[in-house]
Scaffold this active site. Structure first.
Site, mmCIF file in Angstrom:
data_model
loop_
_atom_site.group_PDB
_atom_site.id
_atom_site.type_symbol
_atom_site.label_atom_id
_atom_site.label_comp_id
_atom_site.label_asym_id
_atom_site.label_seq_id
_atom_site.Cartn_x
_atom_site.Cartn_y
_atom_site.Cartn_z
ATOM 1 N N LYS A 1 -4.025 21.426 -8.368
ATOM 2 C CA LYS A 1 -3.737 22.156 -9.001
ATOM 3 C C LYS A 1 -2.837 21.325 -10.459
ATOM 4 C CE LYS A 1 -3.224 25.660 -6.182
ATOM 5 N NZ LYS A 1 -2.653 25.805 -4.846
ATOM 6 N N THR B 1 -10.451 1.763 5.283
ATOM 7 C CA THR B 1 -9.239 2.439 4.913
ATOM 8 C C THR B 1 -9.754 4.519 6.157
ATOM 9 O OG1 THR B 1 -9.234 4.920 4.237
ATOM 10 C CG2 THR B 1 -8.476 2.503 2.893
ATOM 11 N N GLU B 2 -8.781 4.866 7.008
ATOM 12 C CA GLU B 2 -9.405 5.631 8.033
ATOM 13 C C GLU B 2 -10.260 6.815 7.332
ATOM 14 O OE1 GLU B 2 -5.603 5.757 8.320
ATOM 15 O OE2 GLU B 2 -5.957 4.358 10.022
ATOM 16 N N TYR B 3 -9.568 6.951 5.947
ATOM 17 C CA TYR B 3 -10.440 7.922 5.070
ATOM 18 C C TYR B 3 -11.538 8.294 4.711
ATOM 19 C CZ TYR B 3 -7.105 12.156 4.322
ATOM 20 O OH TYR B 3 -5.795 12.699 5.139
ATOM 21 N N ASP C 1 -12.456 9.804 -2.442
ATOM 22 C CA ASP C 1 -13.974 10.087 -2.086
ATOM 23 C C ASP C 1 -13.576 11.435 -3.618
ATOM 24 O OD1 ASP C 1 -12.168 11.748 -0.513
ATOM 25 O OD2 ASP C 1 -13.803 12.463 -0.068
ATOM 26 N N ASP D 1 9.627 7.593 0.273
ATOM 27 C CA ASP D 1 9.165 8.287 -0.761
ATOM 28 C C ASP D 1 8.224 7.243 -2.247
ATOM 29 O OD1 ASP D 1 7.597 9.940 -2.710
ATOM 30 O OD2 ASP D 1 8.762 11.845 -2.715
ATOM 31 N N GLU E 1 0.785 -1.287 -0.361
ATOM 32 C CA GLU E 1 0.050 -0.163 0.084
ATOM 33 C C GLU E 1 0.655 1.545 0.389
ATOM 34 O OE1 GLU E 1 -3.814 2.174 2.210
ATOM 35 O OE2 GLU E 1 -2.321 1.074 3.455
ATOM 36 N N ASP F 1 -3.167 11.748 -2.098
ATOM 37 C CA ASP F 1 -3.427 12.806 -1.876
ATOM 38 C C ASP F 1 -4.241 13.926 -3.742
ATOM 39 O OD1 ASP F 1 -2.703 13.455 0.210
ATOM 40 O OD2 ASP F 1 -0.402 13.822 0.240
ATOM 41 N N GLU G 1 4.565 4.294 3.242
ATOM 42 C CA GLU G 1 4.458 6.028 4.403
ATOM 43 C C GLU G 1 5.561 7.564 4.680
ATOM 44 O OE1 GLU G 1 0.879 7.549 4.664
ATOM 45 O OE2 GLU G 1 2.774 9.211 5.521
HETATM 46 N N1 SAH Z 1 -4.382 5.644 2.382
HETATM 47 C C1 SAH Z 1 -5.023 6.162 4.145
HETATM 48 C C2 SAH Z 1 -4.106 7.703 4.472
HETATM 49 C C3 SAH Z 1 -4.861 8.189 3.032
HETATM 50 S S1 SAH Z 1 -3.864 9.992 3.353
HETATM 51 C C4 SAH Z 1 -6.339 6.340 4.579
HETATM 52 O O1 SAH Z 1 -7.080 5.674 3.285
HETATM 53 O O2 SAH Z 1 -7.146 6.040 5.803
HETATM 54 C C5 SAH Z 1 -2.601 10.314 2.353
HETATM 55 C C6 SAH Z 1 -1.710 9.273 2.966
HETATM 56 O O3 SAH Z 1 -0.052 9.414 1.129
HETATM 57 C C7 SAH Z 1 -0.898 10.665 3.590
HETATM 58 O O4 SAH Z 1 -0.546 9.458 5.327
HETATM 59 C C8 SAH Z 1 0.735 10.729 2.998
HETATM 60 O O5 SAH Z 1 2.042 11.049 3.861
HETATM 61 C C9 SAH Z 1 0.610 9.776 1.939
HETATM 62 N N2 SAH Z 1 2.351 10.026 0.540
HETATM 63 C C10 SAH Z 1 1.690 11.039 -0.402
HETATM 64 N N3 SAH Z 1 2.419 10.886 -1.150
HETATM 65 C C11 SAH Z 1 3.451 10.297 -0.211
HETATM 66 C C12 SAH Z 1 4.318 8.938 -1.459
HETATM 67 N N4 SAH Z 1 5.091 10.205 -2.496
HETATM 68 N N5 SAH Z 1 4.513 8.036 -1.156
HETATM 69 C C13 SAH Z 1 4.031 7.260 0.176
HETATM 70 N N6 SAH Z 1 3.641 8.378 1.246
HETATM 71 C C14 SAH Z 1 2.876 9.637 0.744
#
Ligand code: SAH
EC number: 2.1.1.33
Length: 218
Positions: A124, A196-198, A156, A98, A46, A120, A71
């Protein structure tokens, strides 16, 4: 999601190199055989695991598989690590890293499923390259996925979902499943859905949850 810095999480990450790779050097090969009891099991990763509700639940449900949670934020990664250690989830490894480097961290053709959950949106246009479904990321997923592997994505965010459908389609990927309202789909995918939390938060507000499954064509 930006979490306030939690010193205990930073400390935990540093104390457990056997369970979490902390900003690994992309030039150095990771010994995954050593990090898992049996690296030959099917592997799911993930990307952007947040606090880890999804990946820890899935790993507990599937002891016959291995899981990697990636993460970027140390505090969030430390929270997943705490759950992993407290609940002894041995088939889960973590990376505070990353995802842009993912193809350097994992062997080619090694992953069965890549999960993107509530990534995320980067709305933009000038930030398009940061979206986890931008073509440069798809290149990397394609490299690490096995030929019969696939990608699963939930969000969402309508804009990011529409963008992702077009981006994956333009890349030549094939769709195995698309839902514009997973929680009311009344199907097999929703039956085995792990929240997931979100997802929990947005679905409670009444937002539809978009979902797609897709695979690469060799
Ligand atoms: N999957 C979780 C969190 C979603 S928020 C849920 O559904 O509840 C998106 C997460 O992705 C954030 O915690 C952010 O830090 C992480 N993230 C964003 N870009 C990333 C990247 N390039 N590599 C690793 N993690 C990343």
């Amino acid at each position: 999601m930006r979490l306030r810095n939690k010193p205990w999480a930073q400390k935990l990450v540093v104390e457990h190199p056997e369970a979490i790779l902390n900003e690994p050097n992309p030039e150095e090969k990771i010994n995954w055989e050593e990090r898992f009891d049996d690296f030959s099991k099917p592997l799911a990763i993930e990307i952007g695991s947040g606090k880890g509700q999804f990946i820890t639940t899935l790993a507990k449900e599937h002891p016959e598989m291995n899981f990697i949670g990636v993460e970027l934020q140390t505090t969030a990664a430390g929270m997943i690590l705490r759950t992993k250690l407290e609940e002894k989830i041995d088939n889960l490894q973590l990376m505070c890293a990353d995802a842009a480097n993912i193809a350097m961290y994992l062997p080619e053709n090694s992953v069965d499923t890549v999960y993107l959950n509530f990534s995320d949106p980067w709305p933009k246009t000038r930030h398009e390259k940061r979206r986890l479904t931008y073509k440069s990321f798809l290149d990397k997923y394609k490299r690490i996925l096995k030929p019969d592997g696939h990608l699963e994505f939930k969000t969402d965010n309508q804009g990011l979902f529409e963008y992702s459908l077009v981006s994956l389609n333009n890349y030549g990927m094939k769709f195995d499943y698309v839902s514009l309202d997973l929680h009311n789909a009344n199907d097999e995918v929703f039956e085995r859905n792990v929240e997931t939390e979100y997802e929990h938060k947005f679905a409670a507000k009444g937002n539809p949850i978009y979902c797609l499954h897709a695979h690469f064509v060799q």
